[in-house]
Design a protein around this motif. Structure first.
Motif, short mmCIF file in Angstrom:
data_model
loop_
_atom_site.label_atom_id
_atom_site.label_comp_id
_atom_site.label_asym_id
_atom_site.label_seq_id
_atom_site.Cartn_x
_atom_site.Cartn_y
_atom_site.Cartn_z
N PHE A 54 0.84 -1.20 0.00
CA PHE A 54 0.00 0.00 0.00
C PHE A 54 0.87 1.25 0.00
O PHE A 54 2.05 1.22 0.38
CB PHE A 54 -0.93 0.02 1.22
N ILE A 55 0.28 2.34 -0.42
CA ILE A 55 0.84 3.68 -0.23
C ILE A 55 -0.30 4.58 0.22
O ILE A 55 -1.29 4.76 -0.52
CB ILE A 55 1.48 4.24 -1.51
N GLN A 56 -0.20 5.11 1.43
CA GLN A 56 -1.17 6.08 1.91
C GLN A 56 -0.63 7.48 1.67
O GLN A 56 0.57 7.74 1.84
CB GLN A 56 -1.45 5.90 3.40
N THR A 57 -1.52 8.39 1.33
CA THR A 57 -1.15 9.80 1.19
C THR A 57 -2.10 10.65 2.02
O THR A 57 -3.31 10.40 2.04
CB THR A 57 -1.20 10.27 -0.28
N ALA A 58 -1.53 11.62 2.72
CA ALA A 58 -2.31 12.62 3.45
C ALA A 58 -1.86 13.98 2.92
O ALA A 58 -0.67 14.30 2.97
CB ALA A 58 -2.08 12.52 4.94
N VAL A 59 -2.79 14.76 2.42
CA VAL A 59 -2.46 15.99 1.70
C VAL A 59 -3.21 17.17 2.28
O VAL A 59 -4.42 17.11 2.52
CB VAL A 59 -2.82 15.86 0.19
N LYS A 60 -2.47 18.26 2.53
CA LYS A 60 -3.07 19.55 2.86
C LYS A 60 -2.38 20.58 1.98
O LYS A 60 -1.19 20.85 2.14
CB LYS A 60 -2.91 19.87 4.34
N CYS A 61 -3.09 21.12 1.00
CA CYS A 61 -2.48 22.02 0.03
C CYS A 61 -3.37 23.22 -0.25
O CYS A 61 -4.60 23.16 -0.11
CB CYS A 61 -2.20 21.28 -1.29
N GLU A 62 -2.73 24.31 -0.65
CA GLU A 62 -3.42 25.51 -1.14
C GLU A 62 -2.88 25.81 -2.53
O GLU A 62 -1.72 26.20 -2.67
CB GLU A 62 -3.20 26.68 -0.19
N ILE A 63 -3.72 25.61 -3.54
CA ILE A 63 -3.29 25.77 -4.93
C ILE A 63 -4.29 26.66 -5.66
O ILE A 63 -5.49 26.35 -5.71
CB ILE A 63 -3.20 24.41 -5.64
N ASN A 64 -3.80 27.78 -6.18
CA ASN A 64 -4.63 28.70 -6.97
C ASN A 64 -5.90 29.09 -6.22
O ASN A 64 -7.00 29.13 -6.80
CB ASN A 64 -4.98 28.08 -8.32
N GLY A 65 -5.75 29.35 -4.92
CA GLY A 65 -6.88 29.79 -4.12
C GLY A 65 -7.80 28.69 -3.66
O GLY A 65 -8.79 28.95 -2.97
N LYS A 66 -7.49 27.45 -4.01
CA LYS A 66 -8.31 26.32 -3.61
C LYS A 66 -7.57 25.47 -2.59
O LYS A 66 -6.38 25.22 -2.73
CB LYS A 66 -8.66 25.46 -4.82
N SER A 67 -8.26 25.07 -1.53
CA SER A 67 -7.67 24.26 -0.47
C SER A 67 -8.00 22.78 -0.69
O SER A 67 -9.14 22.43 -1.04
CB SER A 67 -8.18 24.70 0.91
N TRP A 68 -7.01 21.93 -0.48
CA TRP A 68 -7.17 20.49 -0.58
C TRP A 68 -6.81 19.88 0.76
O TRP A 68 -5.77 20.15 1.32
CB TRP A 68 -6.25 19.91 -1.65
N LEU A 69 -7.68 19.04 1.29
CA LEU A 69 -7.41 18.31 2.53
C LEU A 69 -8.00 16.91 2.35
O LEU A 69 -9.23 16.75 2.34
CB LEU A 69 -8.04 19.02 3.73
N MET A 70 -7.14 15.92 2.20
CA MET A 70 -7.66 14.60 1.87
C MET A 70 -6.62 13.52 2.14
O MET A 70 -5.42 13.79 2.25
CB MET A 70 -8.07 14.56 0.40
N THR A 71 -7.10 12.30 2.29
CA THR A 71 -6.24 11.14 2.40
C THR A 71 -6.70 10.09 1.39
O THR A 71 -7.89 10.03 1.04
CB THR A 71 -6.26 10.54 3.82
N HIS A 72 -5.75 9.28 0.96
CA HIS A 72 -6.09 8.18 0.06
C HIS A 72 -5.28 6.95 0.44
O HIS A 72 -4.14 7.07 0.90
CB HIS A 72 -5.78 8.55 -1.40
#
Length: 328
Positions: A54-72
């Motif tokens: 497996f590979i888990q990812t946890a992401v918190k990003c701010e890109i072009n005014g949009k916020s991303w908060l997610m895990t996969h």
């Protein structure tokens, strides 16, 4: 298990024929502007059923005014997992992890992460024959449910990732690496890590857990603070003690003492995003990791002289289980 002081701490500790076993590496990346964080956790889960990589990812990003908060959670066949010890090279599918960096190519129906991040020289913890890892002499015991080690308290980053085709620049960012292996995570634990302190290269990792031991359990802890190339370690195995521990789902305050030095840690914690954790080798337990908390750290001697003081943000935190069992 044979623990060799001269081994690369990244080394794969497991054997693929072993059942009820997991091993995972935790690579954390924070951009120079502190706005973008991605934790990448490659690993292997070996059980009586459902063995897989497996590979888990946890992401918190701010890109072009949009916020991303997610895990996969990205599943792979166990056959897609391969690991070479010298030099260390972990491959899962088309994803590669080495001391010099990682290359990712991950895609789900709603998220893709691809690109390359390179690492500078690691900031390792102190290792001796008596204390060959972050776990001290406990690293030599062959019957513990979970083993933990710190690979790098901090290192510089370079490179870029693309999140859904949006570029994230990690040049001059900061990285951190640790790993876990065994059969199960502790049933109750607190963990935090931060190496984003203003005007300082400081890095801190703290963990307090209920540790099964023979037919009983004990409250074990490891706190490592690295400042200007010097490590201050407080742990169950080096005659340190917890003088204060207050924790809830919203905040934690921890004071640990060794000889004449005290480390004070205060952190605000939140709900966080869901990650999977192992139970008897199978990744079927849910934990939550907060990526962007704030930690206040003070290191002082018992005469009151401050050796280090700083506020770190972002701070990653995990709180799991019945926290009242961990309190002083």
């Amino acid at each position: 298990m044979t623990f060799n002081l001269n081994d690369d701490p990244l080394k794969f500790q497991g054997k693929m024929k072993k059942s009820k076993y997991f091993e995972g590496w935790y690579f954390k990346h924070v951009s120079a502007d502190l706005k973008n964080i991605i934790s990448v956790i490659p690993g292997i889960s070996i059980g009586d059923v459902d063995s897989h990589a497996f590979i888990q990812t946890a992401v918190k990003c701010e890109i072009n005014g949009k916020s991303w908060l997610m895990t996969h959670y990205h599943r792979f066949s166990a056959d897609d997992f391969s690991c070479m010890d010298r030099p260390f090279c972990l491959k899962i599918g088309s994803n590669t992890f080495e001391p010099g960096g990682m290359e990712l190519e991950l895609k789900t129906h709603d998220c893709s992460v691809r690109g390359s991040i390179r690492y500078s020289e690691f900031d390792p913890i102190v290792r001796t024959r008596i204390s060959p890892s972050a776990m001290g002499f406990f690293a030599y015991l062959p019957f513990l449910e979970c083993y933990h080690d710190i690979v790098s308290m901090g290192h510089k980053l370079s490179g870029i990732l693309y999140l859904n085709n949006s570029l994230i620049d990690f040049d001059q960012g900061r990285g951190y690496i640790e790993k876990d292996w065994g059969s199960s995570f502790p049933k109750d634990y607190i963990w935090l890590q931060c190496n984003s302190f203003k005007d300082s290269d400081a890095s801190i990792m703290c963990s307090v857990a209920d540790v099964p031991f023979l037919n009983a359990s004990f409250r074990g802890f490891i706190c490592s603070l690295s400042v200007c190339g010097q490590e201050y370690r407080f742990a169950s195995y080096n005659l340190s003690r917890i003088s204060k521990l207050e924790c809830s789902r919203n905040a934690m305050e921890l004071n640990v003492v060794r000889n004449n030095i005290m480390l004070e840690v205060k952190v605000g914690t939140f709900q966080g995003e869901v990650l999977k954790a192992p139970q008897n080798g199978i990744m079927n337990t849910e934990i939550r990791e907060e990526l962007c908390g704030t930690v206040q750290v003070r290191l002082k001697n018992l005469s009151g002289n401050i050796l280090f003081q700083g506020t770190g943000n972002p701070c990653a935190t995990e709180l799991f289980g019945n926290l009242s069992r961990l309190k002083v």
